[in-house]
Design an enzyme around this catalytic site. Structure first.
Site, short mmCIF file in Angstrom:
data_model
loop_
_atom_site.label_atom_id
_atom_site.label_comp_id
_atom_site.label_asym_id
_atom_site.label_seq_id
_atom_site.Cartn_x
_atom_site.Cartn_y
_atom_site.Cartn_z
N ASP A 1 -10.59 2.09 -3.43
CA ASP A 1 -11.32 2.06 -2.20
C ASP A 1 -12.67 2.00 -2.20
O ASP A 1 -13.68 1.48 -1.01
CB ASP A 1 -10.68 2.93 -1.04
CG ASP A 1 -9.31 2.44 -0.48
OD1 ASP A 1 -8.92 1.32 -0.71
OD2 ASP A 1 -8.76 3.43 0.29
N ASP B 1 0.86 -1.09 0.01
CA ASP B 1 -0.13 0.16 0.05
C ASP B 1 0.95 1.25 -0.03
O ASP B 1 2.15 1.08 0.34
CB ASP B 1 -1.07 0.07 1.35
CG ASP B 1 -2.35 0.65 1.08
OD1 ASP B 1 -2.31 1.61 0.18
OD2 ASP B 1 -3.32 0.42 1.68
C1 DGJ Z 1 -5.99 1.82 1.72
C2 DGJ Z 1 -6.26 0.70 1.00
O1 DGJ Z 1 -6.75 1.01 -0.21
C3 DGJ Z 1 -7.41 -0.36 1.83
O2 DGJ Z 1 -7.57 -1.40 1.06
C4 DGJ Z 1 -6.59 -0.76 3.26
O3 DGJ Z 1 -5.60 -1.43 2.93
C5 DGJ Z 1 -6.07 0.58 3.90
N1 DGJ Z 1 -5.46 1.49 2.89
C6 DGJ Z 1 -5.45 0.32 4.95
O4 DGJ Z 1 -4.74 1.24 5.91
#
Ligand code: DGJ
Length: 744
Positions: free
Chosen positions: A554, A484
């Site tokens: 997301d 991430d």
């Molecule tokens: C952003 C990601 O896109 C989410 O799926 C998740 O992993 C969060 N970060 C976790 O902090």
């Protein structure tokens, strides 16, 4: 392989002696690279395309032709430079150069601009020499008086005709010089005033909007100044000639830049209505000091041509990505069905909670269990812990092993979330190394999501990141990392570097990121990686070379996802597009949808589940089990087949339909979605595409999907001409159909 190369070389020498044409070809003749010495024309042919450029009478490298494949017998004449139309145009403005230095009197976008220590900023690049490779050329240009060389690399993919272009800039003068702008390539289109540009834009939780506009006089700049690829624009374009009836007709030129740092692509129609697309490092705040003897290599800018509309263009790109870009190309493994705990637990992960979710996930056929954020350091929320990559003992008193063993015992493999490039000021790492972050000395450090960006350009930071990731993978049986990256840059200073070298951070950071990924993959060849940046903030052909899949967004609302997934597939293969089924009402917009609808939306890409399974009913488990089993039957076709976007969800359309056809044309999957019935009108008739007209296909509706009057078995011709009358009524309705070769 070596034998083949030697044969190619012999063949090339022979041709050169007899005809003045030096050439190389694949053994089956499908791709051909040749240089016509008489006319000084370089020509590349593959699949359905020909690309040609020549050395013109001013010794510049000039684009000759980019379009449908020409006959072998067609000879291209010598390139001729344009002439300025008035005293207001220096001649270099009217010639479409392959890679123009900023010099003479150039007002259009140059590919490269630099400043020499004596203040001279004039760079005029002329052809010097070339070498022929079996898949392309390296052509060397040099400034008219200074020892500055630019090697242009061209490589051609035989199967798709996608060209890769990049430049290596070499300083052979005796003093350092500063590069202020460096593109990978300029792509020049045939003369025309009827071009339409498509590009992708967005923001966090709203990525992948498809935009379309006329290419008009002036310039459209797609870019990221954020230090990484960014959600705002994606480094892809497609330009269509005229306005075609549908996705499957018309001439389209397209390109994608393989770079995960700040980038720019400018689409310019100049004063002579010539259209050029120039892309590479973003020139904003850019400066790269090149010492004597040093080189700067640009990213690769890929480009292709399709005469089958933007639909054909995206299928070529998909095929190219699967066969040439992905880490396991040409045979990437099918994506497993994933469970991810993020939306269920957020940071509240612990051993019993994760084990309970794992048991439920295994019961519906999930193949990979991924624990998301929250397992390390003092990570209770997003205020602390990033940088401290040790297991949190309160949450996992015995480390990760018991959970991983349990996941394995349930028949799944195990994946783990990491965010290696970031640090919370509230962490042991930051307390020890406050100098490791991007910053300008003595200036505030802007925190976003309470975190700062580690300066990966520093070799000590690079070694630290590679070291802790390597340790995690050595110490645990992990099959997958979700990598991430949850903020963009601010105050991009590299205070440990010499003042004149500080801006190298834009290049050195990304090169080190790639080198960590490359090294990790070499040390742990079985580990797969997902590129995630708060959703789809780092998606490009550069990162895709090291990562097996992408977290698309997301935003997991299944209706919003339809248009996002549609946008994504213009540039990227659906096989890497991760799509989870999450809870309803969705957290983004409180929209309520059925579980079937959510599954069918997610099945357009690589299926995952991200719901809180502890709240599911037995009926939910039964639906999920059936739909996951169905997905496994069709995933090869969805992930690696040919995609047809039959009805677009863009612009708030009431309907949308996609179809995927397997490579051997024996299977096709149709997903149809209705936003809301208006006035009881029927769903539009759907004519399928890409089937074998003579083959008999059996129609298998998924779950309770219905098609009015549809035969059980009919020919490909029937499904493509008569089509499918899908029955859908109500709000947020969806149906899936599988067509299988009836002889199987
Ligand atoms: C952003 C990601 O896109 C989410 O799926 C998740 O992993 C969060 N970060 C976790 O902090």
């Amino acid at each position: 392989m070596r034998d083949r190369l030697n044969r190619l070389k012999l063949w090339a020498c022979f041709l050169l002696l007899v005809t003045g044409i030096a050439s190389a070809a694949t053994p089956d003749g499908s791709a051909h690279v040749r240089y016509d010495a008489a006319n000084r024309v370089f020509r590349l042919d593959a699949a359905d395309i020909t690309y040609a450029f020549g050395v013109n009478d001013r010794q510049e490298l000039q684009t000759h032709y980019w379009g449908g494949r020409l006959q072998e017998s067609d000879t291209l004449p010598a390139a001729k430079a344009g002439v300025g139309v008035a005293s207001f145009e220096a001649p270099d403005n009217s010639t479409l150069q392959e890679f123009a230095g900023w010099g003479e009197g150039m007002y259009t976008e140059p590919a490269i601009k630099m400043t020499f220590p004596d203040g001279n900023r004039d760079l005029v690049l002329h052809y010097v020499s070339h070498t022929i490779r079996n898949d392309g050329f390296v052509v060397t240009l040099k400034d008219i008086s200074r020892e500055v060389f630019v090697e242009l690399h061209y490589s051609l993919d035989a199967a798709t005709g996608v060209l890769g272009r990049s430049a290596v800039i070499v300083n052979r003068t005796k003093a350092p010089l500063t590069i202020e702008q460096a593109a990978a390539a300029s792509w020049n289109l045939p003369p025309g005033n009827d071009y339409r540009l498509r590009y992708l834009s967005g923001r966090w939780a709203a990525e992948w909007t498809l935009n379309e506009q006329k290419v008009a006089p002036g310039k459209t700049v797609l870019e990221s100044r954020r230090g990484s690829t960014g959600h705002q624009n994606n480094p892809w374009f497609a330009i269509e000639r005229g306005e075609s009836r549908d996705e499957e007709t018309g001439e389209v030129w397209f390109g994608a830049l393989a770079w995960s740092g700040s980038w720019s692509i400018s689409v310019e129609q100049d004063q002579l209505r010539q259209v050029r697309v120039t892309g590479g490092f973003n020139p904003f705040d850019f400066a790269y000091r090149l010492a004597p003897g040093e080189k700067l290599t640009t990213p690769v800018f890929y480009g292709g041509y399709s005469h089958d509309g933007v639909g054909g263009a995206s299928r070529l790109l998909h095929r190219f990505e699967v066969s040439r870009i992905l880490p396991l190309a040409p045979y990437p493994r099918p994506r497993p069905v994933v469970y991810n705990s993020w939306e269920a637990t957020e940071f509240k992960v612990n051993e019993p909670g994760q084990e309970a979710l794992a048991e439920k996930a295994a019961s519906i056929g999930v193949e990979r269990f991924v624990m998301d954020d929250g397992w390390f350091g003092q990570r209770k929320d997003d205020h602390a812990g990033l940088g401290d990559w040790y297991v949190n003992k309160d949450k996992f008193p015995n480390g990760l092993k018991p959970l991983i063993d349990k996941v394995h015992a349930l028949g799944m493999d195990f994946g783990l979330w990491v965010e290696p490039e970031m640090v919370n000021p509230d962490s042991d790492l930051y307390r020890k190394h406050p100098d490791w972050v991007l910053n300008f000395a003595g200036r505030p450090r802007t925190e976003l999501r309470n975190q700062l960006v580690l300066n990966l350009a520093r070799s000590d930071v690079r070694d630290y990141v590679l070291g802790f990731l390597d340790d995690i993978l050595k110490q645990n049986d992990i099959a997958f990392l979700k990598w991430d990256y949850n903020r963009n840059w601010a105050e991009p200073g590299w205070d440990a570097a010499a003042t004149e070298d500080q801006k190298k951070v834009y290049v050195a950071y990304v090169e080190n990121l790639y080198s960590i990924l490359r090294e990790l993959r070499a040390r742990h060849p079985k580990v797969e990686i997902e590129s995630c940046s708060g959703g789809g903030g780092r998606v490009d052909l550069g990162i895709m070379h090291f990562t097996d899949e992408i977290w698309t967004s997301d935003n997991t609302d299944p209706f919003d996802r339809l248009s996002m997934q549609d946008g994504f597939t213009y540039a990227y293969t659906p096989g890497i597009m991760m799509a989870w089924v999450t809870d309803s009402p969705n957290w983004v917009n409180k929209r309520t949808t059925s579980l079937e609808y959510r599954f069918l939306s997610s099945m357009q890409g690589s299926l995952g589940v991200g719901a809180n399974l502890t709240t599911w009913t037995p009926e939910d488990f039964a639906v999920a089990k059936e739909m996951i089993a169905d997905y496994k039957q069709v995933r090869e076709t969805v992930q690696h087949g040919e995609l047809y976007r039959l009805i677009s969800p863009q612009g708030g359309s009431e309907y949308s339909v996609t179809e995927s056809v397997s490579e051997d044309k024996r299977q096709a999957i149709v997903f149809a979605f209705l936003h809301s019935s208006q006035k009881g009108y029927p769903f539009p008739n759907v004519k399928l595409r890409g089937l074998d007209a003579e083959r008999q296909y059996k129609l298998r509706p998924m779950r309770d999907a219905k098609a009015s009057g549809a035969p059980q078995v009919a020919s490909g011709a029937y499904w493509m001409s008569h089509g499918l009358d899908v029955v859908l009524r109500g709000d947020f309705q969806a149906a899936g159909f599988v067509l299988e070769d009836a002889s199987r």
